[in-house]
Design a protein around this motif. Structure first.
Motif, mmCIF file in Angstrom:
data_model
loop_
_atom_site.group_PDB
_atom_site.id
_atom_site.type_symbol
_atom_site.label_atom_id
_atom_site.label_comp_id
_atom_site.label_asym_id
_atom_site.label_seq_id
_atom_site.Cartn_x
_atom_site.Cartn_y
_atom_site.Cartn_z
ATOM 1 N N ARG A 45 0.834 -1.212 0.000
ATOM 2 C CA ARG A 45 0.000 0.000 0.000
ATOM 3 C C ARG A 45 0.863 1.253 0.000
ATOM 4 O O ARG A 45 0.555 2.238 -0.655
ATOM 5 N N SER A 46 1.938 1.214 0.798
ATOM 6 C CA SER A 46 2.821 2.380 0.868
ATOM 7 C C SER A 46 3.401 2.682 -0.509
ATOM 8 O O SER A 46 3.443 3.838 -0.921
ATOM 9 N N LYS A 47 3.810 1.619 -1.213
ATOM 10 C CA LYS A 47 4.411 1.830 -2.537
ATOM 11 C C LYS A 47 3.368 2.340 -3.534
ATOM 12 O O LYS A 47 3.642 3.228 -4.330
ATOM 13 N N ALA A 48 2.166 1.758 -3.449
ATOM 14 C CA ALA A 48 1.104 2.199 -4.369
ATOM 15 C C ALA A 48 0.737 3.654 -4.083
ATOM 16 O O ALA A 48 0.481 4.440 -4.997
ATOM 17 N N LEU A 49 0.746 3.987 -2.802
ATOM 18 C CA LEU A 49 0.396 5.347 -2.396
ATOM 19 C C LEU A 49 1.441 6.353 -2.868
ATOM 20 O O LEU A 49 1.106 7.469 -3.280
ATOM 21 N N GLU A 50 2.684 5.922 -2.850
ATOM 22 C CA GLU A 50 3.758 6.797 -3.315
ATOM 23 C C GLU A 50 3.545 7.119 -4.800
ATOM 24 O O GLU A 50 3.694 8.253 -5.228
ATOM 25 N N LEU A 51 3.169 6.094 -5.560
ATOM 26 C CA LEU A 51 2.922 6.291 -6.987
ATOM 27 C C LEU A 51 1.680 7.172 -7.198
ATOM 28 O O LEU A 51 1.710 8.134 -7.969
ATOM 29 N N TRP A 90 -6.663 7.295 -12.719
ATOM 30 C CA TRP A 90 -5.421 6.511 -12.680
ATOM 31 C C TRP A 90 -5.611 5.392 -11.667
ATOM 32 O O TRP A 90 -6.086 5.641 -10.549
ATOM 33 N N PHE A 91 -5.263 4.195 -12.046
ATOM 34 C CA PHE A 91 -5.286 3.042 -11.133
ATOM 35 C C PHE A 91 -3.832 2.659 -10.882
ATOM 36 O O PHE A 91 -3.128 2.243 -11.807
ATOM 37 N N SER A 92 -3.389 2.849 -9.642
ATOM 38 C CA SER A 92 -1.977 2.632 -9.293
ATOM 39 C C SER A 92 -1.859 1.380 -8.441
ATOM 40 O O SER A 92 -2.615 1.200 -7.492
ATOM 41 N N ALA A 93 -0.882 0.541 -8.789
ATOM 42 C CA ALA A 93 -0.724 -0.705 -8.041
ATOM 43 C C ALA A 93 0.736 -0.949 -7.714
ATOM 44 O O ALA A 93 1.635 -0.416 -8.376
ATOM 45 N N ALA A 94 0.946 -1.759 -6.680
ATOM 46 C CA ALA A 94 2.310 -2.140 -6.294
ATOM 47 C C ALA A 94 2.277 -3.569 -5.772
ATOM 48 O O ALA A 94 1.254 -4.037 -5.269
ATOM 49 N N ILE A 95 3.414 -4.245 -5.912
ATOM 50 C CA ILE A 95 3.548 -5.592 -5.332
ATOM 51 C C ILE A 95 4.799 -5.631 -4.465
ATOM 52 O O ILE A 95 5.703 -4.811 -4.628
ATOM 53 N N ASP A 115 -8.589 1.759 -24.708
ATOM 54 C CA ASP A 115 -7.377 2.553 -24.878
ATOM 55 C C ASP A 115 -7.038 3.239 -23.554
ATOM 56 O O ASP A 115 -7.880 3.936 -22.995
ATOM 57 N N PHE A 116 -5.853 3.023 -23.077
ATOM 58 C CA PHE A 116 -5.467 3.642 -21.803
ATOM 59 C C PHE A 116 -3.974 3.923 -21.818
ATOM 60 O O PHE A 116 -3.251 3.425 -22.684
ATOM 61 N N GLN A 117 -3.545 4.731 -20.881
ATOM 62 C CA GLN A 117 -2.119 5.024 -20.764
ATOM 63 C C GLN A 117 -1.527 4.150 -19.675
ATOM 64 O O GLN A 117 -2.218 3.833 -18.698
ATOM 65 N N THR A 118 -0.283 3.802 -19.846
ATOM 66 C CA THR A 118 0.318 2.948 -18.816
ATOM 67 C C THR A 118 1.581 3.570 -18.264
ATOM 68 O O THR A 118 2.271 4.320 -18.943
ATOM 69 N N TYR A 119 1.856 3.232 -17.038
ATOM 70 C CA TYR A 119 3.151 3.520 -16.432
ATOM 71 C C TYR A 119 3.586 2.220 -15.773
ATOM 72 O O TYR A 119 2.837 1.643 -14.981
ATOM 73 N N GLU A 120 4.761 1.753 -16.116
ATOM 74 C CA GLU A 120 5.244 0.491 -15.530
ATOM 75 C C GLU A 120 6.690 0.645 -15.114
ATOM 76 O O GLU A 120 7.522 1.102 -15.898
ATOM 77 N N ASP A 121 6.960 0.288 -13.887
ATOM 78 C CA ASP A 121 8.337 0.355 -13.395
ATOM 79 C C ASP A 121 8.541 -0.779 -12.389
ATOM 80 O O ASP A 121 8.592 -0.554 -11.182
ATOM 81 N N GLY A 122 8.623 -1.990 -12.897
ATOM 82 C CA GLY A 122 8.878 -3.146 -12.052
ATOM 83 C C GLY A 122 7.724 -3.423 -11.101
ATOM 84 O O GLY A 122 6.629 -3.794 -11.533
ATOM 85 N N GLN A 123 7.980 -3.180 -9.815
ATOM 86 C CA GLN A 123 6.977 -3.546 -8.799
ATOM 87 C C GLN A 123 5.839 -2.536 -8.677
ATOM 88 O O GLN A 123 4.928 -2.739 -7.867
ATOM 89 N N VAL A 124 5.904 -1.451 -9.400
ATOM 90 C CA VAL A 124 4.767 -0.521 -9.419
ATOM 91 C C VAL A 124 4.315 -0.300 -10.858
ATOM 92 O O VAL A 124 5.127 -0.354 -11.784
ATOM 93 N N ALA A 125 3.026 -0.082 -11.013
ATOM 94 C CA ALA A 125 2.474 0.161 -12.353
ATOM 95 C C ALA A 125 1.167 0.924 -12.212
ATOM 96 O O ALA A 125 0.549 0.919 -11.133
ATOM 97 N N ALA A 126 0.775 1.592 -13.278
ATOM 98 C CA ALA A 126 -0.491 2.330 -13.235
ATOM 99 C C ALA A 126 -1.107 2.367 -14.626
ATOM 100 O O ALA A 126 -0.401 2.258 -15.635
#
Lengths: 158, 289
Positions: A45-51, A90-95, A115-126
């Motif tokens: 949650r902390s990581k997802a919240l940061e994103l 924006w839907f932000s997720a973390a693992i 059609d959507f935009q993505t952000y992906e950086d390993g353990q976080v994505a949106a």
């Protein structure tokens, strides 16, 4: 300290305090959370919240609710949401480890990819999405690399 | 949205490296190629994504705290079309006293929606009054001390005109009340809070859309999945609660309203019928009749 940073820190504190309190609710959604899983849940949650915090800088409001759970490869998870045309989301997720890479995507009510935009950086994505039609959509969370892991997904809108 | 992705991109190492390379004297074509390469994983439709299977659709998770939108989200969409005169829409007055716990939960939900209306109107005193009413009702449901502390936060944020914080605090208060209900084995009331907030939000927005109908604004009311979800929740209540005349009336109204919001663009007649239905049921929630 910038106002947003204070906001995020306050939220993280709230999450830590709320974790034990909310265990009861998540026990129903997620049948057997162990104490360790709860700690892991807070970390995701902390990581997802940061994103998600990065989006709130641009006027996005973070919903108070969140979606915690466990994910493994080839078994994506789907969340049903109801969105309004005109709003931006924006839907932000973390693992957590041992998960290494995740992806978030959006589908319409018939289950077709939109059609959507993505952000992906390993353990976080949106995934960023602007619905043209109000109604039901599905947010997909997929583990691309790594082993079964705890995840958390947050939802922002403006 | 593109700016945000760019900002996020700037924080990852690859992006920093790419920014460095871009700043160098690269030939035009290589620069274009690199920009295209960067954009690929960040923007656009994931080409390899296949449609969901019917079983994936059936098994999708529904969480009340995320699946059901808050009134603030509804109002944000309304504001983009034409910002209403929110000050005229702030409701004043104290809810009628009742001992019916189902009605209290429903009224509490409508008050949360009223709180959002007062926030949109930037009416600090209005927000404080509504916050006080929410806490008073929550006390009747024997909620914990932590919920009561939310009342102070609402006051503080209203005092400082911190409207964004108030939006978050209203949702957090609602969720904390629901959590308390859940922990006190009062989980049947949880859905009624969401239902109350949705009814009041829909009453207000359908009224606004009815007054200046456009197909674009009417599309905001297309919410059959929300109504279906709320109906499922009502149908899963204990029989005694389902037999409560107010709950029974709500169920009938929701069933009827499904037909008004199914089309991609609800007609003007549908909007009028929806508004009439929601006003009637919102009045029933307030008066218990």
């Amino acid at each position: 300290m910038p106002r947003r940073a204070i906001g995020i820190m306050t939220r993280l504190m709230q999450i830590l305090v709320a974790a034990a309190v909310s265990a009861g609710v998540h026990a129903q959604e997620n049948p057997s959370p162990s104490p360790a899983a709860t700690e892991s849940d807070v970390s995701a949650r902390s990581k997802a919240l940061e994103l998600a915090g990065a989006f709130s800088n641009d006027g996005y409001k973070i919903r108070d609710g969140y979606w915690p759970g466990e994910i493994e490869q080839n078994r994506p998870q789907f969340l049903e949401v109801n969105l309004f045309s005109g709003n931006e989301y924006w839907f932000s997720a973390a693992i957590n480890p041992p998960g290494r890479k995740i992806a978030v995507s959006v589908f319409n009510e018939k289950g077709k990819p939109v059609d959507f935009q993505t952000y992906e950086d390993g353990q976080v994505a949106a995934a960023g999405f602007l619905p043209e039609v109000s109604g039901r959509y599905y947010v997909k969370l997929a583990l691309i690399e790594g082993d079964k892991a705890q995840f958390c997904l947050l939802y922002s809108y403006k | 949205m593109r700016n945000i992705v760019a900002k996020l991109c700037a924080t990852n190492t690859l992006a920093k490296l790419c920014a460095f390379v871009l700043s160098a004297h690269m030939i035009r074509i290589r620069r274009h190629l690199l920009v295209a390469f960067l954009a690929l994983p960040l923007l656009g439709l994931r080409a390899a994504e296949s449609p969901m299977t019917p079983s994936q659709i059936d098994q999708a998770v529904r969480l009340e705290s995320l699946t059901i939108p808050m009134p603030g989200e509804f109002f944000a969409a309304i504001n983009k079309l034409e910002r209403p005169n929110w000050k005229q829409l702030v409701r004043t007055g104290t809810p009628e006293a009742t001992a019916n716990r189902a009605q209290i939960a429903l009224v509490l939900g409508t008050l949360v929606a009223d709180g959002y209306i007062a926030v949109e109107a930037q009416d600090g005193q209005g927000v404080k009054n509504i916050g006080k009413e929410i806490i008073n009702l929550a006390k009747k449901l024997n909620v914990s001390q932590s919920v009561l502390g939310r009342g102070n936060s609402i006051n503080d944020f209203a005092e400082n005109n911190d409207w964004n914080a108030l939006r978050e605090e209203l949702e957090a208060t609602q969720n904390e009340v629901k959590l308390d209900m859940f922990e006190q084995k009062d989980s049947n009331l949880v859905t009624l809070v969401s239902l109350g907030a949705w009814v009041r939000g829909t009453e207000l927005t359908s009224g606004l859309i009815e007054r200046s109908y456009t197909p674009e604004s009417a599309r905001l009311l297309r919410q059959p999945a929300i109504i279906a979800y709320l109906l499922e929740q009502i149908n899963s209540l204990p029989q005694a609660m389902r037999d409560d005349p107010l709950i029974a009336r709500l169920r009938v109204t929701l069933e009827k309203s499904l037909g008004f919001v199914n089309a991609e663009t609800p007609s003007k007649e549908n909007v009028t019928e929806l508004h009439t239905a929601m006003s009637s049921v919102a009045n029933a929630i307030a008066t218990g009749q």
